[in-house]
Each structure stands twice: as structure tokens, then as C-alpha cells.
Design an enzyme around this catalytic site. Sequence first.
Site, PDB file in Angstrom:
ATOM      1  N   LYS A 174       0.858  -1.179   0.000  1.00 45.79           N
ATOM      2  CA  LYS A 174       0.000   0.000   0.000  1.00 45.79           C
ATOM      3  C   LYS A 174       0.905   1.244   0.000  1.00 45.79           C
ATOM      4  O   LYS A 174       1.468   1.625   1.024  1.00 45.79           O
ATOM      5  CB  LYS A 174      -0.884  -0.022   1.255  1.00 45.79           C
ATOM      6  CG  LYS A 174      -1.977   0.994   1.240  1.00 45.79           C
ATOM      7  CD  LYS A 174      -1.630   2.153   2.142  1.00 45.79           C
ATOM      8  CE  LYS A 174      -2.507   3.327   1.902  1.00 45.79           C
ATOM      9  NZ  LYS A 174      -1.934   4.319   1.012  1.00 45.79           N
ATOM     10  N   GLU A 247       9.569   1.757  10.750  1.00 46.33           N
ATOM     11  CA  GLU A 247      10.620   2.747  10.471  1.00 46.33           C
ATOM     12  C   GLU A 247       9.923   4.098  10.541  1.00 46.33           C
ATOM     13  O   GLU A 247       9.183   4.463   9.621  1.00 46.33           O
ATOM     14  CB  GLU A 247      11.223   2.524   9.078  1.00 46.33           C
ATOM     15  CG  GLU A 247      11.851   1.157   8.871  1.00 46.33           C
ATOM     16  CD  GLU A 247      13.162   0.971   9.640  1.00 46.33           C
ATOM     17  OE1 GLU A 247      13.765   1.973  10.043  1.00 46.33           O
ATOM     18  OE2 GLU A 247      13.559  -0.188   9.837  1.00 46.33           O
ATOM     19  N   CYS A 281      13.579  11.228   6.529  1.00 48.12           N
ATOM     20  CA  CYS A 281      13.463  10.827   7.939  1.00 48.12           C
ATOM     21  C   CYS A 281      14.719  11.147   8.738  1.00 48.12           C
ATOM     22  O   CYS A 281      14.644  11.392   9.933  1.00 48.12           O
ATOM     23  CB  CYS A 281      13.111   9.353   8.033  1.00 48.12           C
ATOM     24  SG  CYS A 281      14.110   8.354   6.953  1.00 48.12           S
ATOM     25  N   GLU A 376       9.208  16.283  14.941  1.00 47.32           N
ATOM     26  CA  GLU A 376       9.828  16.070  13.630  1.00 47.32           C
ATOM     27  C   GLU A 376       9.336  17.180  12.700  1.00 47.32           C
ATOM     28  O   GLU A 376       8.140  17.271  12.409  1.00 47.32           O
ATOM     29  CB  GLU A 376       9.416  14.708  13.074  1.00 47.32           C
ATOM     30  CG  GLU A 376       9.987  14.468  11.698  1.00 47.32           C
ATOM     31  CD  GLU A 376       9.614  13.105  11.127  1.00 47.32           C
ATOM     32  OE1 GLU A 376       8.469  12.667  11.304  1.00 47.32           O
ATOM     33  OE2 GLU A 376      10.481  12.494  10.486  1.00 47.32           O
TER      34      GLU A 376
HETATM   35  P1  NAD Z   1       2.245   8.673   7.013  1.00 50.26           P
HETATM   36  O1  NAD Z   1       2.397   7.967   8.316  1.00 50.26           O
HETATM   37  O2  NAD Z   1       1.258   9.754   6.911  1.00 50.26           O
HETATM   38  O3  NAD Z   1       1.873   7.633   5.874  1.00 50.26           O
HETATM   39  C1  NAD Z   1       2.653   6.489   5.642  1.00 50.26           C
HETATM   40  C2  NAD Z   1       1.771   5.413   5.030  1.00 50.26           C
HETATM   41  O4  NAD Z   1       0.809   4.991   5.995  1.00 50.26           O
HETATM   42  C3  NAD Z   1       0.985   5.872   3.814  1.00 50.26           C
HETATM   43  O5  NAD Z   1       0.956   4.838   2.867  1.00 50.26           O
HETATM   44  C4  NAD Z   1      -0.396   6.107   4.384  1.00 50.26           C
HETATM   45  O6  NAD Z   1      -1.405   5.992   3.417  1.00 50.26           O
HETATM   46  C5  NAD Z   1      -0.486   5.004   5.403  1.00 50.26           C
HETATM   47  N1  NAD Z   1      -1.486   5.193   6.462  1.00 50.26           N
HETATM   48  C6  NAD Z   1      -2.069   6.347   6.850  1.00 50.26           C
HETATM   49  N2  NAD Z   1      -2.945   6.098   7.860  1.00 50.26           N
HETATM   50  C7  NAD Z   1      -2.879   4.776   8.108  1.00 50.26           C
HETATM   51  C8  NAD Z   1      -3.508   3.914   9.042  1.00 50.26           C
HETATM   52  N3  NAD Z   1      -4.379   4.377   9.939  1.00 50.26           N
HETATM   53  N4  NAD Z   1      -3.203   2.601   9.031  1.00 50.26           N
HETATM   54  C9  NAD Z   1      -2.289   2.123   8.159  1.00 50.26           C
HETATM   55  N5  NAD Z   1      -1.657   2.882   7.238  1.00 50.26           N
HETATM   56  C10 NAD Z   1      -1.954   4.201   7.215  1.00 50.26           C
HETATM   57  O7  NAD Z   1       3.719   9.171   6.615  1.00 50.26           O
HETATM   58  P2  NAD Z   1       4.151  10.073   5.381  1.00 50.26           P
HETATM   59  O8  NAD Z   1       3.683  11.467   5.623  1.00 50.26           O
HETATM   60  O9  NAD Z   1       3.836   9.428   4.092  1.00 50.26           O
HETATM   61  O10 NAD Z   1       5.747  10.013   5.535  1.00 50.26           O
HETATM   62  C11 NAD Z   1       6.434  10.814   6.411  1.00 50.26           C
HETATM   63  C12 NAD Z   1       6.835  10.083   7.665  1.00 50.26           C
HETATM   64  O11 NAD Z   1       7.562   8.908   7.321  1.00 50.26           O
HETATM   65  C13 NAD Z   1       7.781  10.892   8.513  1.00 50.26           C
HETATM   66  O12 NAD Z   1       7.418  10.759   9.858  1.00 50.26           O
HETATM   67  C14 NAD Z   1       9.131  10.255   8.248  1.00 50.26           C
HETATM   68  O13 NAD Z   1      10.097  10.429   9.248  1.00 50.26           O
HETATM   69  C15 NAD Z   1       8.752   8.842   8.113  1.00 50.26           C
HETATM   70  N6  NAD Z   1       9.811   8.105   7.407  1.00 50.26           N
HETATM   71  C16 NAD Z   1      10.608   7.261   8.122  1.00 50.26           C
HETATM   72  C17 NAD Z   1      11.639   6.586   7.481  1.00 50.26           C
HETATM   73  C18 NAD Z   1      12.531   5.617   8.200  1.00 50.26           C
HETATM   74  O14 NAD Z   1      13.150   4.794   7.535  1.00 50.26           O
HETATM   75  N7  NAD Z   1      12.614   5.675   9.523  1.00 50.26           N
HETATM   76  C19 NAD Z   1      11.854   6.795   6.136  1.00 50.26           C
HETATM   77  C20 NAD Z   1      11.025   7.682   5.448  1.00 50.26           C
HETATM   78  C21 NAD Z   1       9.994   8.323   6.095  1.00 50.26           C
END
Ligand code: NAD
Length: 474
Positions: A174, A247, A281, A376
Site C-alpha cells: 500500500k 521505520e 526521515c 519532527e
Molecule cells: P504517514 O504515516 O502519513 O503515511 C505512511 C503510510 O501509511 C501511507 O501509505 C499512508 O497511506 C499510510 N497510512 C495512513 N494512515 C494509516 C492507518 N491508519 N493505518 C495504516 N496505514 C496508514 O507518513 P508520510 O507522511 O507518508 O511520511 C512521512 C513520515 O515517514 C515521517 O514521519 C518520516 O520520518 C517517516 N519516514 C521514516 C523513514 C525511516 O526509515 N525511519 C523513512 C522515510 C519516512
Amino acid sequence: MKKHLLINSEWISTDSYVTLYSPYTKKVIGEIASADTNDVNKAIEAAANARSVMRRMAAHQRAGILENLASLLQLRREEAARLIALEAAKPIKTALAEVDRTIHTYKFAAEEAKRIHGETIPLDAAPGGENRVAYTIREPIGIIGAITPFNFPMNLVAHKVGPAIATGNTIVLKPAEQTPLSALFLGELLMEAGLPAGALNIVTGKGRVIGDAIVTDPRVSMVTFTGSPEVGISIRSKAGLKRVTLELGSNAAVIIDDNVDIDPIVERCVTGAFSFQGQVCISLQRIYVVGDKYEEFTAKFIQASQKLKLGNPLDPETDVSAMITQKDTQRALDWIQEAKNQGAEVASGGSVTEDGVLQPTVLLHVSPQSSVSCKEVFAPIVLINKARSVEEAVSFVNDSNFGLQAGIYTKDIHTAQEAITQLHVGGVIINDIPTFRVDHMPYGGVKQSGMGREGIKYAVEEMTEMKLVVFNLN
Ligand code: NAD
């Protein structure tokens, strides 16, 4: 351009589609299928049916598919980068770098597919174990639910899909709402690369609807999630006994000791803070400069940051473009204002250009309570504060709910060693920014930055189950 779901190697239409806009131009770039729980059910069913084919597939065949994929991606490198630039507003030169990394990630996965093995156990070390031979094997865990964020729409998908194929698992992927095109492009390439039907299924649409359906389905054995801490925590609370790797976010910091030369490190720190608008991130969010070097570093950093080119992500000159949504830009502006109200100085940037790009922003003397410090920021904003000693700087770094990676520049090996011991993070980077990552290193965090590790070899461990075999020769 209508984009459908990928289920069982077929493009499946849905009842509803959502218009996707480019974050910079605001132009329509696609109509994306929005899956409901029935669609997710079909995707999981396809993944379940493909399990036996995948688990029986020889290691060299799994590796072969991944090698094919890496070659196909190499051939279509520019097209892939353009997709990332369009849907994520990632400047094209950074997008090309992401595609190159993605190719490496799949190559690493192909290599790891060939060295998944267990170990022999000397059973006769225990009384009663005489004349027995034991060894372990690693088996695929089953169906993997992979949920990915917008910020590395190709490489972070690769960090899940690559090791999942390498280990003989099947996947329901997804991708993030804003970046489905990169994932669907991958699906297309993988079909061409020879992946059996149902081994990778891609469901696009609403995070909560699809996420919940994947996370709570008993047929799914593991959820691998990269994204925000809020969503990660909710996934873990719903996942029951499924294996979960998370992550999550960070407010990564670097320490600059007073014995280092400033000139060679300034550009690197600017890159760490502002690449892809700070939406990384391990983006460099907090800089702690020790003692006398503070003024010199700050002046040079501001000067270098003002040279960055702002604008259209498709322009090869662009360094910084629009953030992922206007809402996120507004949040970043609110946080800058809050920091100002709490005593910070905006030394550079702080406002939005006519075409909606938040300028690279440098904040000085920021209170640790300000959101730009303790949360963050995920925006082109960095704070530079002074520390009296490395010890104090380490305490500032650790004063965080997150712990992904931290960097320290120092010429003193003892200082470096002390920092390694004291910093509470998943990775310590000596003489570089915390933003350093290559794709085979173990990568992951402590505290609210997550649990489990990626980096292909480490993801392979997470995605396999150990089975013990004992032969009684008595
Ligand atoms: P997000 O948490 O908004 O979304 C991530 C994914 O989760 C998307 O596919 C989204 O559709 C899905 N999602 C949303 N609500 C959900 C739910 N209730 N249940 C299951 N899935 C759901 O994150 P984002 O805005 O896309 O990305 C930014 C975040 O990702 C930042 O916090 C960043 O630090 C983190 N990130 C971490 C790493 C790492 O390796 N540690 C790498 C990249 C990004």
C-alpha cells in the site's frame, strides 16, 4: 491517465478514483484507484494463492527476477525519476539519485536471495544431546503487508519488496496516497521481470481503510511500515501477534566539536538539512555547535543555504521545491512563528515564495520546547544552537522522543568514542551528517523512531522464520 489496482498480475478497476495533483504545479497527473476492503481482500487472497509458488522457487530464480528488475529500472531510469519528481515534487537531480539507489537496493536484494541460510548447532554440548545433528533453516514468513510513505516512493518500496521477494514471500503493498505512480511503475516492471502472478499486489487509496484491512487480516503474517510515528503506533496496537517492523520519524541532529575545520563541512550540512525540502526521515534538523566555532559556522551555513535554487522540481538546476502539501507548508510556517514567539531568531528564510516554495529556513537560539526542536519538522527548516561542550551537545541530542541516527564532527577519537557510547540512537555517524545512508547498512531507530531494522540483509532476517531440524542418530 487512469491507474488501477494491481492484483494477481492484472490491472483491476475499482468503484472510485481520486484525482492526483502534482504538489508543485498543482496540475492533474492521474486518476488513482481507491481500494475498498473488498479489493484488499482480493489482493490478500491473490498473495495467499501465490505463496506456494514463491516458497518453492529456487534462490537463483528469485535472484534472477530481482536482477531483471534492476536492469529494467536502469533502462527506464529517467522516466522513473520524472515520475518521482511529478508526484512528490522531488527535485529531479535528487529523484535521479533515488532511482540509482533503488537499482542498488534491488541488486543487494538479488545478492541476499542467494545467501539465506541457517547454522549447525553442536547439540552434544549438552548432556543428552549426543549423536544428534541439528541445524536451522530460514523459511519465508508468509504474506507481508507493506505500507510506505511519500518521501522515497521508489527506494522505500524497494526496501520492502526487494527482501520480500528475496525471501520467497508474497506481498500486498500500500503506497502513500500522494505517490502511487512510482509503486505502480514498479509493479509493471516486476511483471516484465518474471514475478509470478499474485506475488506482488498493489492497492492504492486511503491509508486508514487499506491499512486497517491489511493489519487486521489473519492471513497476513507481517506488517512492515515506514511512515509517521502516529500511524506506526496505531498499527502496532492493532497487529496482534503479527511481526511488525516500524521505520518512523526523527529530529536528527549533528554535533560540531570546536576542533574541526568548518569550511569542508558546511555544504554537506546544508545538503543534509534541505535535500528534498527536509522531508527525509534523517534530515538534519538540529545542529549543535560547540563553543567558539558557533559564529563562524552559522555565518557560513547561512551563506551556503542562500545559494540553493528554488523552483520547479523538473528543472535540473532546482535544489528545493514545494513541500508535499500546502497544509504541511502552513504547519511549517506555524512552527517557525511559534519558535519566534519562544525567543528564536529567524536568520534566513522563513517565508514562502510566489510559487509556493518554503525558503530554506535557519533558526538560531531555539528553545528545546519549540516544535521545530522537539518534534519532527519534516520541512526545509534547521536550527543551529550553541553548546558549551560536546557532553552538553550530546545531552541536547538525547533530549528527544526520537533516536534514528546522529552525527558528530570531531578530530578527537576519545570524544568520538564517548559520543558513540552516550548517544541513544540506532546509528552514530562519525565525521558526517546523520543523513548518511547507503542501502545495505542496518538502518532503524530507537524510542519513537521505530523498531526492527532495514538494509536488505537485516530485512531478510525480519522476513523469515527460523526452523530447527534435529536428526537423532542414536
Ligand atoms: P504517514 O504515516 O502519513 O503515511 C505512511 C503510510 O501509511 C501511507 O501509505 C499512508 O497511506 C499510510 N497510512 C495512513 N494512515 C494509516 C492507518 N491508519 N493505518 C495504516 N496505514 C496508514 O507518513 P508520510 O507522511 O507518508 O511520511 C512521512 C513520515 O515517514 C515521517 O514521519 C518520516 O520520518 C517517516 N519516514 C521514516 C523513514 C525511516 O526509515 N525511519 C523513512 C522515510 C519516512
